[in-house]
Design a protein around this motif. Sequence first.
Motif, PDB file in Angstrom:
ATOM      1  N   ALA A  69       0.863  -0.990   0.143  1.00 10.36           N
ATOM      2  CA  ALA A  69      -0.062  -0.038  -0.056  1.00 10.36           C
ATOM      3  C   ALA A  69       0.811   1.343   0.104  1.00 10.36           C
ATOM      4  N   TYR A  70       1.823   1.269   0.918  1.00 14.39           N
ATOM      5  CA  TYR A  70       2.552   2.545   0.943  1.00 14.39           C
ATOM      6  C   TYR A  70       3.799   2.729  -0.002  1.00 14.39           C
ATOM      7  N   ARG A  71       4.201   1.593  -0.432  1.00 13.50           N
ATOM      8  CA  ARG A  71       5.164   1.660  -1.541  1.00 13.50           C
ATOM      9  C   ARG A  71       4.908   1.700  -2.717  1.00 13.50           C
ATOM     10  N   TRP A  72       3.782   0.835  -3.088  1.00 12.69           N
ATOM     11  CA  TRP A  72       3.375   0.571  -4.414  1.00 12.69           C
ATOM     12  C   TRP A  72       1.922   1.074  -4.916  1.00 12.69           C
ATOM     13  N   ASN A  73       1.400   1.608  -3.809  1.00 17.89           N
ATOM     14  CA  ASN A  73      -0.221   1.999  -3.949  1.00 17.89           C
ATOM     15  C   ASN A  73      -1.120   0.652  -4.404  1.00 17.89           C
ATOM     16  N   ILE A  74      -0.919  -0.440  -3.841  1.00 16.48           N
ATOM     17  CA  ILE A  74      -1.492  -1.696  -4.248  1.00 16.48           C
ATOM     18  C   ILE A  74      -2.235  -1.978  -2.838  1.00 16.48           C
ATOM     19  N   GLU A  75      -3.562  -2.238  -3.010  1.00 18.75           N
ATOM     20  CA  GLU A  75      -4.325  -2.915  -1.809  1.00 18.75           C
ATOM     21  C   GLU A  75      -4.456  -4.312  -2.075  1.00 18.75           C
ATOM     22  N   ILE A 329      11.333   3.375   3.092  1.00 24.23           N
ATOM     23  CA  ILE A 329      10.397   4.353   2.115  1.00 24.23           C
ATOM     24  C   ILE A 329       8.911   4.203   2.977  1.00 24.23           C
ATOM     25  N   VAL A 330       8.647   2.890   3.120  1.00 20.73           N
ATOM     26  CA  VAL A 330       7.355   2.601   3.747  1.00 20.73           C
ATOM     27  C   VAL A 330       7.081   3.367   5.140  1.00 20.73           C
ATOM     28  N   ASN A 331       8.060   3.274   5.828  1.00 17.67           N
ATOM     29  CA  ASN A 331       7.998   3.887   7.151  1.00 17.67           C
ATOM     30  C   ASN A 331       7.821   5.415   7.186  1.00 17.67           C
ATOM     31  N   GLU A 332       8.506   6.165   6.096  1.00 20.32           N
ATOM     32  CA  GLU A 332       8.511   7.454   5.805  1.00 20.32           C
ATOM     33  C   GLU A 332       7.183   7.813   5.532  1.00 20.32           C
ATOM     34  N   LYS A 333       6.284   6.946   4.810  1.00 22.34           N
ATOM     35  CA  LYS A 333       4.887   7.572   4.202  1.00 22.34           C
ATOM     36  C   LYS A 333       3.938   7.151   5.194  1.00 22.34           C
ATOM     37  N   LYS A 334       4.180   6.207   6.331  1.00 28.45           N
ATOM     38  CA  LYS A 334       3.093   6.119   7.274  1.00 28.45           C
ATOM     39  C   LYS A 334       2.587   7.317   8.111  1.00 28.45           C
TER      40      LYS A 334
END
Length: 334
Positions: A69-75, A329-334
């Motif tokens: 979700a956060y890295r690739w915008n996929i649910e 990258i994921v954690n920075e977007k959370k």
Amino acid sequence: MHPNIPVMISGVYRSGTTFVNAAISCFEGYSSLSSGLKFMRFCFGQYGENLKTKSQLSALLEDCRSRLAYRWNIEISVEKILSQVIERGISYSAAYDLIMRDILDLNDKKISQQWCDKLVLGWNDVEKFLELFSHGMVIHIIRNPLDVLQSYKSKTTEPHPIYLDAIFNCYSSFLFAKNIPQKWRDRIIICKAEEFFESNSDIYKKLSTILNSKFNHNKFESAKFSTLIDQWDTNSERVDSISIGKKLHSINSYSNFTELESYLLESLCGSYMDEFAFPREYKPKHLSQSKVEEILGYKYLINRYRLAICGKDPGPSYFTNPIDLEWKIVNEKK
């Protein structure tokens, strides 16, 4: 058609893996995912040697959900996948297959719907993949190391001269291609990237037989040609010239390379370039080990160089740990 014939694409970065992965999606019944899930890198073995419990499975799926979700915008549908895996029997193979089917919107019970996944620098995971899927296939892509090096040098954001690691990865890729264990030789296909662009190539007929699936030429159009996440056309230096029947541009001379680049390419990969018929004009100047190591500078590169000159496999490797980088990258977007 056998049940569960997933396909894994492996190879060095900048070797055409994205294009080949997209090409597999042109076979009837196949859909491709490129670079997103990376199950063998991020999931396999990370939740116990064998995935057995609901709590292990739940942790795996939640991590996948967050990262995708956060890295690739996929649910992904965590609860649905959880239920499906439990019904099938909790295992890494069930989790991998059902996550892929959820992402690609494939029916979990239709064996006629199959998937293809790509894992760059993933050949150390090939045997594990084949053990997970008893009918799975692997396509390992090799490309002229001169082309790989030039492309990676122009694209990488790693510090200078880490781009030279492309040579050690090409060397490792060749070693893998030449030393496939006998028991896997009917399930690992070694292909030159260039084959996929030649109109007189038999590669599509060969893959049609292996995959028991017809190749659909109508889907092979640059305007439509993409995989989920990666767009192959934006990942290529020569969009307009890439299609079946148009020969993939290739370098056959060391004239545009430095002395060190030429020496490393020829001394490590030269015999394999001959064996796989990658033409080049070569008269590289010999460099001493001390001179090479002085230029390489980084201990990381020097260690890989020392392994390679002793005939040992330096293995597929990134200078920057891809797992740490993606989670950062994921954690920075959370």
